[in-house]
Design a protein around this motif. Sequence first.
Motif, short mmCIF file in Angstrom:
data_model
loop_
_atom_site.label_atom_id
_atom_site.label_comp_id
_atom_site.label_asym_id
_atom_site.label_seq_id
_atom_site.Cartn_x
_atom_site.Cartn_y
_atom_site.Cartn_z
N CYS A 24 10.65 9.74 21.30
CA CYS A 24 11.63 10.85 20.73
C CYS A 24 12.27 10.15 19.65
CB CYS A 24 12.40 11.29 21.82
SG CYS A 24 13.54 12.68 21.18
N VAL A 25 11.94 10.58 18.32
CA VAL A 25 12.49 10.03 17.03
C VAL A 25 13.84 10.66 16.60
CG1 VAL A 25 12.07 9.52 14.85
CG2 VAL A 25 10.10 9.51 16.45
N GLU A 26 14.00 12.02 16.62
CA GLU A 26 15.06 12.49 16.10
C GLU A 26 15.25 13.97 16.71
OE1 GLU A 26 17.08 13.49 11.73
OE2 GLU A 26 14.85 12.86 12.01
N ARG A 43 14.95 21.62 17.89
CA ARG A 43 13.75 21.04 17.40
C ARG A 43 13.88 19.40 17.65
NH1 ARG A 43 11.78 22.59 11.76
NH2 ARG A 43 11.15 24.59 13.07
N VAL A 44 13.01 18.80 18.16
CA VAL A 44 12.87 17.36 18.25
C VAL A 44 11.76 16.73 17.52
CG1 VAL A 44 12.57 15.43 20.05
CG2 VAL A 44 14.02 17.49 20.42
N ALA A 45 11.68 15.67 16.79
CA ALA A 45 10.68 14.98 16.46
C ALA A 45 10.13 14.10 17.25
CB ALA A 45 10.96 14.30 15.11
N VAL A 46 8.90 14.02 17.47
CA VAL A 46 8.05 12.94 18.39
C VAL A 46 7.09 12.32 17.55
CG1 VAL A 46 6.71 12.98 20.64
CG2 VAL A 46 8.77 14.39 20.30
N MET A 47 7.12 11.17 18.10
CA MET A 47 6.15 10.13 17.10
C MET A 47 5.00 9.53 18.29
SD MET A 47 6.90 7.14 14.75
CE MET A 47 5.47 6.27 13.77
N ASN A 48 3.90 9.20 17.87
CA ASN A 48 2.88 8.67 18.69
C ASN A 48 2.89 7.26 18.12
OD1 ASN A 48 0.61 7.43 19.85
ND2 ASN A 48 -0.94 9.20 19.20
N GLU A 49 3.40 6.38 18.88
CA GLU A 49 3.48 4.84 18.52
C GLU A 49 2.64 4.10 19.50
OE1 GLU A 49 7.54 3.57 18.78
OE2 GLU A 49 8.10 4.73 17.17
N VAL A 59 7.92 17.42 26.65
CA VAL A 59 9.13 17.12 25.96
C VAL A 59 10.17 17.97 26.45
CG1 VAL A 59 10.64 16.59 24.05
CG2 VAL A 59 7.93 16.44 23.68
N SER A 60 11.34 17.42 27.00
CA SER A 60 12.61 18.28 27.29
C SER A 60 13.44 18.17 26.70
CB SER A 60 12.73 18.00 28.88
OG SER A 60 13.23 16.58 28.86
N PHE A 61 14.71 19.10 26.58
CA PHE A 61 15.64 19.13 25.70
C PHE A 61 17.13 19.69 26.64
CE2 PHE A 61 18.52 20.85 22.51
CZ PHE A 61 18.85 19.40 21.56
N ASN A 62 17.88 18.69 26.32
CA ASN A 62 19.29 19.01 27.30
C ASN A 62 20.40 19.33 26.34
OD1 ASN A 62 17.90 19.05 29.78
ND2 ASN A 62 17.98 17.05 29.49
N ASP A 121 11.61 6.64 24.81
CA ASP A 121 11.26 7.89 25.29
C ASP A 121 12.44 9.00 24.81
OD1 ASP A 121 8.82 7.09 25.82
OD2 ASP A 121 9.26 7.06 28.07
N THR A 122 13.54 8.49 24.88
CA THR A 122 14.86 9.29 24.90
C THR A 122 15.75 9.07 23.24
OG1 THR A 122 15.17 9.24 27.04
CG2 THR A 122 17.07 9.83 25.68
N CYS A 123 16.07 10.28 22.70
CA CYS A 123 16.91 10.36 21.77
C CYS A 123 18.10 11.25 21.85
CB CYS A 123 16.19 10.72 20.48
SG CYS A 123 15.33 12.27 20.35
N SER A 124 19.32 10.80 21.43
CA SER A 124 20.43 11.64 21.71
C SER A 124 21.19 11.68 20.45
CB SER A 124 21.29 10.82 22.60
OG SER A 124 20.71 10.76 23.98
N SER A 125 22.05 12.93 20.49
CA SER A 125 22.83 13.10 19.27
C SER A 125 23.93 13.96 19.95
CB SER A 125 22.02 13.89 18.36
OG SER A 125 22.96 14.38 17.31
N PRO A 126 25.11 13.81 19.17
CA PRO A 126 26.22 14.56 19.44
C PRO A 126 26.42 16.02 18.85
CG PRO A 126 27.16 13.12 17.70
CD PRO A 126 25.57 12.73 18.30
#
Length: 184
Positions: A24-26, A43-49, A59-62, A121-126
């Motif tokens: 989970c990138v951003e 909307r979340v950016a997901v990258m195949n690394e 993908v989940s979003f909270n 696997d996790t990205c967070s933002s305020p």
Amino acid sequence: MTGKVALAILLVVAHAALAADAACVEITIPPATIDSGTTFAPRVAVMNEGPEALGDVPVSFNIVNDTNSADTIYHDTASSGYIGVGETVLVDFGSECKPEPGTYTMTGITDLPGDTNPRNDTCSSPLFVRYTDVAVEITSPSDTEQPGFVPFVVRLTNLGNVPALVPRLDMVGWPRDFGDYREN
């Protein structure tokens, strides 16, 4: 010869075990600060690394209220679809959200079975939902009967959660509960 075959199978299994890594990138929508009344679909950016293409990544979003961490105001899940090696895809969530003013934490989480690197696997933002609200209070002498100008005080109180700039205040006043001074 059987030792070489076993080693080759072990290497293939080890390679397959290292193959899956979705990061989970951003969080791209919403931005960290929005105005009250804003409705958005996250909307979340997901990258195949990993070294191999991925068919689909759950993908989940909270969104969780910062003042009460048990208060989840939004939760949704979506799928990434195909992600090629090294590619980044944008995952849109179908449910819209319109949070009340306040501070929150947004979290995007990839849930790829067999993911070998769970640290990414996790990205967070305020999330800060701002609002402006200014209350007006007017005070003046209540027992004057003198014709002419009556002094008064206007008090503005910021009830919002951001500084309020009031560039202009228009007021109209008229006497109340008094007879017309021009007659007497």
